[in-house]
Design an enzyme around this catalytic site. Structure first.
Site, PDB file in Angstrom:
ATOM      1  N   HIS A 178       0.987  -1.181   0.050  1.00  9.27           N
ATOM      2  CA  HIS A 178       0.155   0.059   0.004  1.00  9.27           C
ATOM      3  C   HIS A 178       0.830   1.430   0.017  1.00  9.27           C
ATOM      4  O   HIS A 178       0.444   2.247   0.374  1.00  9.27           O
ATOM      5  CB  HIS A 178      -0.998  -0.187   1.269  1.00  9.27           C
ATOM      6  CG  HIS A 178      -2.082  -1.220   1.018  1.00  9.27           C
ATOM      7  ND1 HIS A 178      -1.591  -2.337   1.525  1.00  9.27           N
ATOM      8  CD2 HIS A 178      -3.181  -1.070   0.658  1.00  9.27           C
ATOM      9  CE1 HIS A 178      -2.886  -3.148   1.307  1.00  9.27           C
ATOM     10  NE2 HIS A 178      -3.746  -2.157   0.908  1.00  9.27           N
ATOM     11  N   ARG A 208     -15.013  -5.017   3.085  1.00 15.28           N
ATOM     12  CA  ARG A 208     -14.785  -3.603   2.712  1.00 15.28           C
ATOM     13  C   ARG A 208     -15.275  -3.374   1.346  1.00 15.28           C
ATOM     14  O   ARG A 208     -15.016  -4.349   0.493  1.00 15.28           O
ATOM     15  CB  ARG A 208     -13.711  -2.980   3.323  1.00 15.28           C
ATOM     16  CG  ARG A 208     -12.444  -3.518   2.355  1.00 15.28           C
ATOM     17  CD  ARG A 208     -11.103  -3.061   2.933  1.00 15.28           C
ATOM     18  NE  ARG A 208     -11.052  -1.425   2.685  1.00 15.28           N
ATOM     19  CZ  ARG A 208     -10.554  -1.261   1.914  1.00 15.28           C
ATOM     20  NH1 ARG A 208      -9.935  -1.666   0.729  1.00 15.28           N
ATOM     21  NH2 ARG A 208     -10.416   0.321   1.694  1.00 15.28           N
ATOM     22  N   ASN A 210     -13.967  -0.727  -2.190  1.00 15.46           N
ATOM     23  CA  ASN A 210     -13.157   0.240  -2.567  1.00 15.46           C
ATOM     24  C   ASN A 210     -13.614   0.687  -4.081  1.00 15.46           C
ATOM     25  O   ASN A 210     -14.500  -0.114  -4.514  1.00 15.46           O
ATOM     26  CB  ASN A 210     -11.545  -0.495  -2.698  1.00 15.46           C
ATOM     27  CG  ASN A 210     -10.528   0.615  -2.797  1.00 15.46           C
ATOM     28  OD1 ASN A 210     -10.886   1.817  -2.752  1.00 15.46           O
ATOM     29  ND2 ASN A 210      -9.470   0.062  -3.242  1.00 15.46           N
ATOM     30  N   LYS A 305      -6.113   8.087  -7.934  1.00 17.68           N
ATOM     31  CA  LYS A 305      -7.274   7.142  -8.465  1.00 17.68           C
ATOM     32  C   LYS A 305      -7.098   7.234  -9.918  1.00 17.68           C
ATOM     33  O   LYS A 305      -7.860   6.497 -10.790  1.00 17.68           O
ATOM     34  CB  LYS A 305      -8.532   7.449  -8.058  1.00 17.68           C
ATOM     35  CG  LYS A 305      -8.712   6.906  -6.558  1.00 17.68           C
ATOM     36  CD  LYS A 305     -10.212   7.147  -6.093  1.00 17.68           C
ATOM     37  CE  LYS A 305     -10.471   6.619  -4.733  1.00 17.68           C
ATOM     38  NZ  LYS A 305     -10.452   5.081  -4.338  1.00 17.68           N
TER      39      LYS A 305
END
Ligand code: FES
Lengths: 321, 308
Positions: A178, A208, A210, A305
């Site tokens: 990460h 989760r 993303n 992103k």
């Protein structure tokens, strides 16, 4: 409403988005404006056949998408038993896993296969336990070993990565994988997530979501083939409204985090869903919320992103009634 | 999360040591890694941790072996008193002593009843072809599982009933290991201390030494306290064993939550007065005086005033 949207895991709970350690217990259904998702760990949907065919094609071109360090054999077998067992439990009419001593038979009517194999014998399964598992579920799979107070990404089959690569990451610590995410390290989110994962007890399951965006329904956006998908991201910024809405997709990952029982490895199941802006816009609440999130998203996060070139255009299209 | 199990078999396997076979009539038992333990509810609020001795792949039963401790708190006497057919409530398996997958070799050292997790380690090592050897010291005539282990390990098992001899065997074992060997020890305190001291003296780095320490099964239930809700001017009683989050919910006060493990940050509540007992992973040091994660944390003071 299309079936795809009815099961789409729309990830935004507010009009702004920031990183957080957004983990929650698995198997709890989430109601959305279009339907619901999240009842099970695995989601066999209409894309099952096509996505598995696509994975096979990707692996054919690049077998290095499957990576297994040798000490991960027990974890791979553990993942195989856990996930095939889960599939069979969810689809008893179409799938089954039967055992007679060390001999097993896996039947999957959806793919029309019957596979016999011997427990613990890698050679008895095409692709070995992890490779074979990847041919039965739509999820990418990463297995983390826990030792020396860290988690290590030591095995995985990843064909649908969003701008990362299992080949580059294999053998790295969770914290290193990460590495470059802005904000995430300053806010301590990754180390908190790692501590959380390391404390998971056998059988515990969390999940989760993303998200990012991509051009066209292209699942394989691995770093090693950036030249194939990267240029589209630049070109789309100049597209007109209709083309933009048709080609630009919200890409959501539902990640399940499972502590495998016997091997003690942490299994990441990463399932990718895509919905175009045009599709999303058929749900007015989503159109508006996603528009606001994009408009508000801080520069560094949009940059990371890879949305910087088109998010303005996307937000404008979504928010224009 | 607990499992309701039934005693399928109980057998004295050595003087003062009873093996219990626990089965689950209504379903399958969760798998577990070698070295895992379960916490057994032993009546009167007593909860004891016992190692599981199986290899943990698709278990058909959970097996534990319990040494009767006459002057203990009664937990072991309770287990010894259980009969076939009795119901037992145990936690799901918890892993705190697993084998290291990358180890080149596994050197196991067990003293007395400390053999129980090692039995699981041996089974897992054999299943996955991991090089393993076991040094087992016990009192003469009190050697649970010695025969079974001899069958499994052959000359990779070294037994001793004499402390001096054990000391020499240990020294030799510590010096003969190839680089990359990991050592696992379980047994009485003095034995563990000795192994760790000798290993350190022989140059073993601490990362390659593992000792079995029973961790609390979950967060302990904690003391009761009162949550004083400043805005609504109400007192909410938080009993031992109930989380602040659950107590607030029961009182009709909605606090958002997600993980319920103290990591996600969702259930944060501002603190106005009193001293929180923090048990979360979320809050940074400088946030700990004026906020509390109510899913796991409690209060050190009898009352905690919160901004709700
Ligand atoms: S609910 Fe996640 S920290 Fe409390």
């Amino acid at each position: 409403m299309t079936r795809r949207l009815a099961r789409f895991p729309f990830p935004f709970r507010a009009d702004t988005y920031r990183y957080s350690t957004n983990v929650e217990p698995a198997r709890v259904p989430v109601e959305t404006e279009a339907g619901s998702w999240g009842t099970g760990i695995l989601d066999v949907d209409d894309e099952y056949g096509p996505e598995l065919a696509e994975r096979a094609a990707v692996l054919d071109r690049d077998p290095a998408r499957l990576q297994v360090l040798s000490h991960m054999r027990p974890a791979c077998w553990d993942a195989l038993h856990t996930v095939l067992g889960e599939l069979a439990a969810q689809h008893p009419d179409r799938m089954s896993l039967e055992r007679t001593g060390p001999d097993l038979v896996w039947r999957n009517a959806l793919l029309g296969i019957e596979q016999r194999f011997t427990d613990g014998d890698d050679a008895s399964l095409p692709g070995g336990p992890l490779g074979f598992l990847g041919s039965q579920v739509q999820d990418d799979i990463v297995l983390l070993d826990q030792r020396e107070g860290s988690l290590w990404a030591d095995a995985g089959i990843v064909t649908f990565a969003a701008d990362w690569s299992m080949r580059f990451d294999v053998g790295m610590r969770f914290l290193e994988v990460h590495g470059p995410v802005p904000r995430v390290h300053e806010e301590g989110i990754i180390s908190r997530a790692e501590r959380f994962l390391m404390r998971l007890q056998p059988g515990q399951e969390y999940r989760r979501t993303n998200w990012t965006m991509s051009v066209d329904r292209r699942l394989d956006q691995s770093t090693e083939i950036y030249p194939e998908w990267g240029p589209d991201r630049r070109a789309i910024a100049d597209a007109d409204g209709d083309e933009l809405a048709r080609r630009l997709h919200l890409r959501v990952e539902v990640q399940h985090l499972v502590r495998l029982g016997h091997s003690g490895a942490v299994m990441f199941l990463i399932r990718t869903y895509l919905a175009s802006l045009a599709e999303l816009a058929t749900v007015p609440a989503w159109r508006e919320r996603f528009g606001r999130v994009l408009a508000e998203l801080p520069e560094d996060m949009a940059d990371y992103k890879g949305l910087d070139r088109f998010r303005g255009a996307a937000a404008r299209w979504l928010l224009a009634n | 999360m607990t499992l309701d199990l039934v005693v399928g078999k109980t057998e004295e396997i050595a003087p003062g040591i009873r093996e219990l076979t626990l089965v689950r009539p209504d379903g399958r038992l969760p798998p577990y890694p070698a070295g895992a333990h379960v916490v057994v509810e032993c009546g009167h609020g007593r909860r004891n941790a016992y190692s599981l001795t199986g290899c943990g792949v698709e278990p058909d039963a959970y097996r534990i072996a319990v040494l009767h401790i006459p002057d203990g708190d009664g937990g072991s006497a309770y287990v010894h008193g259980l009969r076939v057919g009795d119901r037992v409530r145990v936690s799901r398996p918890r892993s705190a002593f697993p084998p290291v997958a990358t180890a080149r070799r596994h050197l196991l050292v067990a003293g007395g009843i400390g053999i129980t997790p090692m039995l699981a380690h041996v089974r897992a090592a054999l299943r996955w072809d991991r090089p393993v050897e076991l040094l087992y010291v016990h009192r003469p005539g009190v050697a649970p599982y010695a025969e079974e282990l001899a069958g499994l390990l052959g000359d990779r098992l070294v037994e001793s009933t004499d402390p001096d001899e054990f000391g020499r065997l240990l020294q030799a074992a510590l010096r003969e290991q190839p680089i990359g060997t990991h050592l696992y020890v379980c047994g009485p305190g003095p034995l563990m201390d000795r192994v760790l001291t000798d290993a350190a003296a022989a140059g073993w780095p601490p990362e390659r030494l593992h000792l079995e320490r029973f961790v609390p099964a979950a967060l302990d239930p904690g003391r009761e306290f009162v949550a004083r809700l400043a805005r609504s001017d109400r007192d909410v009683h938080v009993p031992s064993g109930t989380s602040l989050l659950d107590a607030l919910h029961a009182a009709g006060v909605a606090v958002p939550s997600m993980c319920r493990q103290g990591v996600c940050g969702e259930c944060r509540v501002p603190v106005l007065a009193g001293r929180p007992l923090h048990r979360d992973e979320f809050l940074a040091a400088d946030e700990r005086s004026d906020a509390v994660m109510c899913c796991v944390s409690r209060s050190e003071t009898d009352a905690l005033e919160i901004d709700l």
